[in-house]
Design a protein around this motif. Structure first.
Motif, mmCIF file in Angstrom:
data_model
loop_
_atom_site.group_PDB
_atom_site.id
_atom_site.type_symbol
_atom_site.label_atom_id
_atom_site.label_comp_id
_atom_site.label_asym_id
_atom_site.label_seq_id
_atom_site.Cartn_x
_atom_site.Cartn_y
_atom_site.Cartn_z
ATOM 1 N N SER A 51 1.130 -1.259 -0.105
ATOM 2 C CA SER A 51 -0.345 0.180 0.256
ATOM 3 C C SER A 51 0.534 0.935 0.117
ATOM 4 O O SER A 51 1.866 1.381 0.824
ATOM 5 N N THR A 52 0.258 2.923 -0.312
ATOM 6 C CA THR A 52 0.954 3.384 -0.917
ATOM 7 C C THR A 52 1.605 4.478 0.774
ATOM 8 O O THR A 52 1.696 4.871 1.435
ATOM 9 N N ALA A 53 0.237 3.547 1.560
ATOM 10 C CA ALA A 53 0.453 3.503 2.681
ATOM 11 C C ALA A 53 1.815 3.247 3.806
ATOM 12 O O ALA A 53 2.383 4.071 4.645
ATOM 13 N N GLU A 54 2.684 1.927 2.998
ATOM 14 C CA GLU A 54 3.708 1.937 3.879
ATOM 15 C C GLU A 54 4.778 3.261 3.239
ATOM 16 O O GLU A 54 5.795 2.857 3.228
ATOM 17 N N GLY A 55 4.131 4.012 2.423
ATOM 18 C CA GLY A 55 5.530 4.713 2.344
ATOM 19 C C GLY A 55 5.002 6.005 2.636
ATOM 20 O O GLY A 55 4.780 6.724 3.750
ATOM 21 N N ARG A 95 8.396 6.895 -5.437
ATOM 22 C CA ARG A 95 7.741 5.653 -6.898
ATOM 23 C C ARG A 95 6.554 6.469 -6.785
ATOM 24 O O ARG A 95 5.950 6.902 -7.753
ATOM 25 N N HIS A 96 5.877 6.387 -5.959
ATOM 26 C CA HIS A 96 4.403 6.981 -5.695
ATOM 27 C C HIS A 96 4.203 8.278 -6.225
ATOM 28 O O HIS A 96 3.523 9.369 -7.048
ATOM 29 N N GLN A 97 5.152 9.401 -5.645
ATOM 30 C CA GLN A 97 4.974 10.822 -6.127
ATOM 31 C C GLN A 97 5.656 10.694 -7.237
ATOM 32 O O GLN A 97 4.591 11.098 -7.523
ATOM 33 N N GLY A 104 -0.483 14.812 -13.709
ATOM 34 C CA GLY A 104 -0.908 15.090 -13.287
ATOM 35 C C GLY A 104 -1.500 15.417 -11.049
ATOM 36 O O GLY A 104 -2.975 16.106 -11.239
ATOM 37 N N GLY A 105 -0.893 14.530 -10.406
ATOM 38 C CA GLY A 105 -0.910 14.790 -9.461
ATOM 39 C C GLY A 105 -2.689 13.321 -9.157
ATOM 40 O O GLY A 105 -3.190 13.445 -7.846
ATOM 41 N N HIS A 106 -2.975 12.958 -9.625
ATOM 42 C CA HIS A 106 -3.797 11.742 -9.730
ATOM 43 C C HIS A 106 -3.497 10.690 -10.419
ATOM 44 O O HIS A 106 -2.823 9.782 -10.803
ATOM 45 N N ARG A 107 -4.330 9.143 -9.695
ATOM 46 C CA ARG A 107 -4.201 8.432 -9.990
ATOM 47 C C ARG A 107 -5.049 8.279 -10.885
ATOM 48 O O ARG A 107 -5.431 8.845 -11.941
ATOM 49 N N ARG A 108 -4.308 7.323 -12.830
ATOM 50 C CA ARG A 108 -4.859 6.876 -13.383
ATOM 51 C C ARG A 108 -6.687 6.823 -13.189
ATOM 52 O O ARG A 108 -7.469 7.085 -14.062
ATOM 53 N N ASP A 109 -6.179 5.681 -12.273
ATOM 54 C CA ASP A 109 -7.820 5.291 -12.763
ATOM 55 C C ASP A 109 -8.637 5.437 -11.289
ATOM 56 O O ASP A 109 -10.042 6.082 -11.730
ATOM 57 N N ASN A 110 -8.156 5.609 -10.128
ATOM 58 C CA ASN A 110 -8.729 5.706 -8.886
ATOM 59 C C ASN A 110 -7.767 6.277 -8.059
ATOM 60 O O ASN A 110 -7.248 5.904 -7.425
ATOM 61 N N ASP A 111 -8.122 8.025 -7.828
ATOM 62 C CA ASP A 111 -7.699 8.968 -6.902
ATOM 63 C C ASP A 111 -7.889 7.869 -5.317
ATOM 64 O O ASP A 111 -6.983 8.210 -4.424
ATOM 65 N N HIS A 115 -3.313 1.276 -3.756
ATOM 66 C CA HIS A 115 -2.563 -0.227 -4.167
ATOM 67 C C HIS A 115 -0.978 0.466 -4.464
ATOM 68 O O HIS A 115 -0.716 1.467 -5.421
ATOM 69 N N HIS A 116 0.126 -0.802 -4.400
ATOM 70 C CA HIS A 116 0.928 -0.110 -4.726
ATOM 71 C C HIS A 116 2.010 -1.658 -4.744
ATOM 72 O O HIS A 116 1.868 -2.619 -4.311
ATOM 73 N N ARG A 117 2.631 -1.456 -6.638
ATOM 74 C CA ARG A 117 3.265 -2.493 -6.622
ATOM 75 C C ARG A 117 4.891 -2.759 -5.635
ATOM 76 O O ARG A 117 5.366 -1.838 -6.247
#
Length: 140
Positions: A51-55, A95-97, A104-111, A115-117
């Protein structure tokens, strides 16, 4: 991972914190002068999922005592990546940043998605890096 630590004669205590594809382990050297925490995550195919919460932004601490052990079971023999927790947290954040900056400051599909790989190429430098744990006797 736990089997590997105990097989080579080290004291380890599993904290059966099994959640999805991860396990928590507390371990130490035989003298118990160095204690570490291991977070074991595995994959059987694809990338490791987190998860991005781990970053979070991190710098290397004076004493590194927390690690992620990323285990790859996608081949005949497992491969282990021994990654300092501070490093992976910083890498996930960076990586997430970069991803957000590229979109453009957004996730492609769902802000709302967190999820993070983690791809192998990002952690390849940590392959079989067991020595950094500091709980095994030095090779003679």
């Amino acid at each position: 991972m736990l089997a590997m630590v105990t097989t080579i004669g080290r004291h380890a205590l599993a904290t059966l914190d099994i959640s999805g594809s991860q396990v928590g382990v507390d371990a130490s050297n035989a003298q118990e002068t160095r204690k570490i925490k291991l977070r074991v995550k595995y994959r059987t195919s694809g990338d490791w999922q987190t998860s991005t919460a781990e970053g979070s932004p991190q710098t290397e601490p004076a004493v590194v005592d927390e690690y992620w052990i990323l285990v790859d079971f996608s081949d005949d023999q497992p491969t282990y990546y021994v990654v300092p927790a501070w490093w992976i947290a910083n890498d996930i954040h960076a990586r997430h940043q970069q991803y957000l900056d590229d979109h453009g400051g957004h996730r492609r599909d769902n802000d709302d998605s967190t999820h993070h790989r983690i791809e192998t190429h990002r952690v390849i430098r940590w392959e079989q890096a067991w020595d950094q744990l500091g709980i095994f006797p030095a090779a003679k």
